[in-house]
Design a protein around this motif. Structure first.
Motif, PDB file in Angstrom:
ATOM      1  N   MET A 150       0.836  -1.181   0.000  1.00  0.00           N
ATOM      2  CA  MET A 150       0.000   0.000   0.000  1.00  0.00           C
ATOM      3  C   MET A 150       0.882   1.246   0.000  1.00  0.00           C
ATOM      4  O   MET A 150       1.850   1.322   0.747  1.00  0.00           O
ATOM      5  N   LEU A 151       0.525   2.206  -0.847  1.00  0.00           N
ATOM      6  CA  LEU A 151       1.257   3.468  -0.917  1.00  0.00           C
ATOM      7  C   LEU A 151       0.682   4.448   0.099  1.00  0.00           C
ATOM      8  O   LEU A 151      -0.502   4.402   0.425  1.00  0.00           O
ATOM      9  N   LYS A 152       1.520   5.344   0.561  1.00  0.00           N
ATOM     10  CA  LYS A 152       1.108   6.301   1.592  1.00  0.00           C
ATOM     11  C   LYS A 152       0.455   7.537   0.981  1.00  0.00           C
ATOM     12  O   LYS A 152       0.795   7.965  -0.124  1.00  0.00           O
ATOM     13  N   THR A 153      -0.460   8.125   1.736  1.00  0.00           N
ATOM     14  CA  THR A 153      -1.101   9.375   1.362  1.00  0.00           C
ATOM     15  C   THR A 153      -0.030  10.446   1.174  1.00  0.00           C
ATOM     16  O   THR A 153       0.917  10.524   1.945  1.00  0.00           O
ATOM     17  N   GLY A 154      -0.178  11.246   0.133  1.00  0.00           N
ATOM     18  CA  GLY A 154       0.759  12.327  -0.141  1.00  0.00           C
ATOM     19  C   GLY A 154       1.849  11.966  -1.131  1.00  0.00           C
ATOM     20  O   GLY A 154       2.511  12.858  -1.662  1.00  0.00           O
ATOM     21  N   ILE A 192       3.651  11.288  -4.485  1.00  0.00           N
ATOM     22  CA  ILE A 192       3.408  11.811  -5.826  1.00  0.00           C
ATOM     23  C   ILE A 192       3.979  10.826  -6.836  1.00  0.00           C
ATOM     24  O   ILE A 192       5.156  10.479  -6.778  1.00  0.00           O
ATOM     25  N   LEU A 193       3.120  10.369  -7.742  1.00  0.00           N
ATOM     26  CA  LEU A 193       3.507   9.424  -8.787  1.00  0.00           C
ATOM     27  C   LEU A 193       3.750  10.169 -10.088  1.00  0.00           C
ATOM     28  O   LEU A 193       2.934  11.006 -10.504  1.00  0.00           O
ATOM     29  N   GLU A 194       4.872   9.841 -10.733  1.00  0.00           N
ATOM     30  CA  GLU A 194       5.203  10.390 -12.052  1.00  0.00           C
ATOM     31  C   GLU A 194       5.155  11.915 -12.091  1.00  0.00           C
ATOM     32  O   GLU A 194       4.812  12.511 -13.116  1.00  0.00           O
ATOM     33  N   ASN A 195       5.484  12.575 -10.986  1.00  0.00           N
ATOM     34  CA  ASN A 195       5.451  14.043 -10.880  1.00  0.00           C
ATOM     35  C   ASN A 195       4.105  14.618 -11.295  1.00  0.00           C
ATOM     36  O   ASN A 195       4.026  15.741 -11.788  1.00  0.00           O
ATOM     37  N   ARG A 196       3.038  13.832 -11.112  1.00  0.00           N
ATOM     38  CA  ARG A 196       1.733  14.270 -11.590  1.00  0.00           C
ATOM     39  C   ARG A 196       0.587  13.979 -10.632  1.00  0.00           C
ATOM     40  O   ARG A 196      -0.310  14.800 -10.469  1.00  0.00           O
ATOM     41  N   TYR A 197       0.577  12.808 -10.024  1.00  0.00           N
ATOM     42  CA  TYR A 197      -0.583  12.378  -9.236  1.00  0.00           C
ATOM     43  C   TYR A 197      -0.234  12.312  -7.748  1.00  0.00           C
ATOM     44  O   TYR A 197       0.648  11.561  -7.352  1.00  0.00           O
ATOM     45  N   ARG A 198      -0.931  13.107  -6.926  1.00  0.00           N
ATOM     46  CA  ARG A 198      -0.731  13.084  -5.476  1.00  0.00           C
ATOM     47  C   ARG A 198      -1.817  12.193  -4.854  1.00  0.00           C
ATOM     48  O   ARG A 198      -3.006  12.458  -4.997  1.00  0.00           O
ATOM     49  N   LEU A 199      -1.379  11.130  -4.192  1.00  0.00           N
ATOM     50  CA  LEU A 199      -2.320  10.195  -3.594  1.00  0.00           C
ATOM     51  C   LEU A 199      -3.008  10.815  -2.382  1.00  0.00           C
ATOM     52  O   LEU A 199      -2.360  11.387  -1.510  1.00  0.00           O
ATOM     53  N   PHE A 212      -6.455  -8.220  -7.967  1.00  0.00           N
ATOM     54  CA  PHE A 212      -5.026  -8.090  -8.225  1.00  0.00           C
ATOM     55  C   PHE A 212      -4.591  -6.634  -8.371  1.00  0.00           C
ATOM     56  O   PHE A 212      -3.521  -6.339  -8.885  1.00  0.00           O
ATOM     57  N   ALA A 213      -5.422  -5.709  -7.877  1.00  0.00           N
ATOM     58  CA  ALA A 213      -5.066  -4.294  -7.972  1.00  0.00           C
ATOM     59  C   ALA A 213      -5.521  -3.535  -6.728  1.00  0.00           C
ATOM     60  O   ALA A 213      -6.463  -3.938  -6.050  1.00  0.00           O
ATOM     61  N   ASP A 214      -4.813  -2.451  -6.447  1.00  0.00           N
ATOM     62  CA  ASP A 214      -5.195  -1.515  -5.396  1.00  0.00           C
ATOM     63  C   ASP A 214      -5.759  -0.275  -6.070  1.00  0.00           C
ATOM     64  O   ASP A 214      -5.262   0.156  -7.108  1.00  0.00           O
ATOM     65  N   ILE A 215      -6.804   0.293  -5.472  1.00  0.00           N
ATOM     66  CA  ILE A 215      -7.466   1.465  -6.034  1.00  0.00           C
ATOM     67  C   ILE A 215      -7.234   2.647  -5.096  1.00  0.00           C
ATOM     68  O   ILE A 215      -7.490   2.562  -3.897  1.00  0.00           O
ATOM     69  N   TYR A 216      -6.743   3.754  -5.660  1.00  0.00           N
ATOM     70  CA  TYR A 216      -6.433   4.948  -4.891  1.00  0.00           C
ATOM     71  C   TYR A 216      -7.209   6.151  -5.428  1.00  0.00           C
ATOM     72  O   TYR A 216      -7.491   6.234  -6.620  1.00  0.00           O
ATOM     73  N   VAL A 217      -7.489   7.101  -4.546  1.00  0.00           N
ATOM     74  CA  VAL A 217      -7.991   8.416  -4.926  1.00  0.00           C
ATOM     75  C   VAL A 217      -6.766   9.317  -4.976  1.00  0.00           C
ATOM     76  O   VAL A 217      -5.891   9.234  -4.106  1.00  0.00           O
ATOM     77  N   ALA A 218      -6.701  10.156  -6.003  1.00  0.00           N
ATOM     78  CA  ALA A 218      -5.550  11.043  -6.157  1.00  0.00           C
ATOM     79  C   ALA A 218      -5.996  12.360  -6.784  1.00  0.00           C
ATOM     80  O   ALA A 218      -7.147  12.498  -7.212  1.00  0.00           O
ATOM     81  N   CYS A 219      -5.074  13.307  -6.833  1.00  0.00           N
ATOM     82  CA  CYS A 219      -5.293  14.580  -7.521  1.00  0.00           C
ATOM     83  C   CYS A 219      -4.288  14.676  -8.654  1.00  0.00           C
ATOM     84  O   CYS A 219      -3.107  14.381  -8.472  1.00  0.00           O
ATOM     85  N   ASP A 220      -4.761  15.095  -9.810  1.00  0.00           N
ATOM     86  CA  ASP A 220      -3.893  15.305 -10.964  1.00  0.00           C
ATOM     87  C   ASP A 220      -3.345  16.727 -10.865  1.00  0.00           C
ATOM     88  O   ASP A 220      -4.076  17.702 -11.058  1.00  0.00           O
ATOM     89  N   LEU A 221      -2.081  16.844 -10.535  1.00  0.00           N
ATOM     90  CA  LEU A 221      -1.466  18.148 -10.317  1.00  0.00           C
ATOM     91  C   LEU A 221      -1.385  18.972 -11.593  1.00  0.00           C
ATOM     92  O   LEU A 221      -1.415  20.202 -11.548  1.00  0.00           O
ATOM     93  N   ARG A 222      -1.290  18.329 -12.744  1.00  0.00           N
ATOM     94  CA  ARG A 222      -1.220  19.051 -14.021  1.00  0.00           C
ATOM     95  C   ARG A 222      -2.567  19.639 -14.420  1.00  0.00           C
ATOM     96  O   ARG A 222      -2.628  20.553 -15.228  1.00  0.00           O
ATOM     97  N   LEU A 223      -3.631  19.070 -13.876  1.00  0.00           N
ATOM     98  CA  LEU A 223      -4.974  19.547 -14.231  1.00  0.00           C
ATOM     99  C   LEU A 223      -5.636  20.274 -13.067  1.00  0.00           C
ATOM    100  O   LEU A 223      -6.833  20.151 -12.832  1.00  0.00           O
ATOM    101  N   GLY A 224      -4.845  21.017 -12.306  1.00  0.00           N
ATOM    102  CA  GLY A 224      -5.394  21.845 -11.240  1.00  0.00           C
ATOM    103  C   GLY A 224      -5.995  21.046 -10.101  1.00  0.00           C
ATOM    104  O   GLY A 224      -7.046  21.408  -9.581  1.00  0.00           O
TER     105      GLY A 224
END
Length: 80
Positions: A1-5, A7-14, A23-35
């Motif tokens: 499990m990834l921790k809150t905060g 940032i993946l690929e310099n774009r998505y903040r979990l 076979f997958a984990d589902i996360y809510v994130a913010c797309d930093l490039r799209l405001g």
């Protein structure tokens, strides 16, 4: 499990994990490039990262999803 905060690929903040599936984990994130637009990230679980069959199933699911445009099917915007 990834921790809150994280940032993946310099774009998505979990923002947090929603659930864990077959076979997958589902996360809510913010797309930093799209405001800070809210997005959902589906990530293959680490314990399957070497399982070629599971990886192929995951990729097949992505490919099937991208072929359809329907209000009840999640749109795929990015694959990393």
């Amino acid at each position: 499990m990834l921790k809150t905060g994280v940032i993946l690929e310099n774009r998505y903040r979990l923002a947090g994990q929603m659930t864990s599936g077959g076979f997958a984990d589902i996360y809510v994130a913010c797309d930093l490039r799209l405001g800070n637009k809210p997005v959902i990230i589906k990530m293959l679980r680490r314990d399957f990262s070497e399982d070629r069959e599971r990886i192929q199933m995951f990729l097949d699911e992505i490919n099937l999803t991208t072929r359809h445009d329907h209000e009840n099917i999640v749109r795929v915007y990015d694959v990393i």
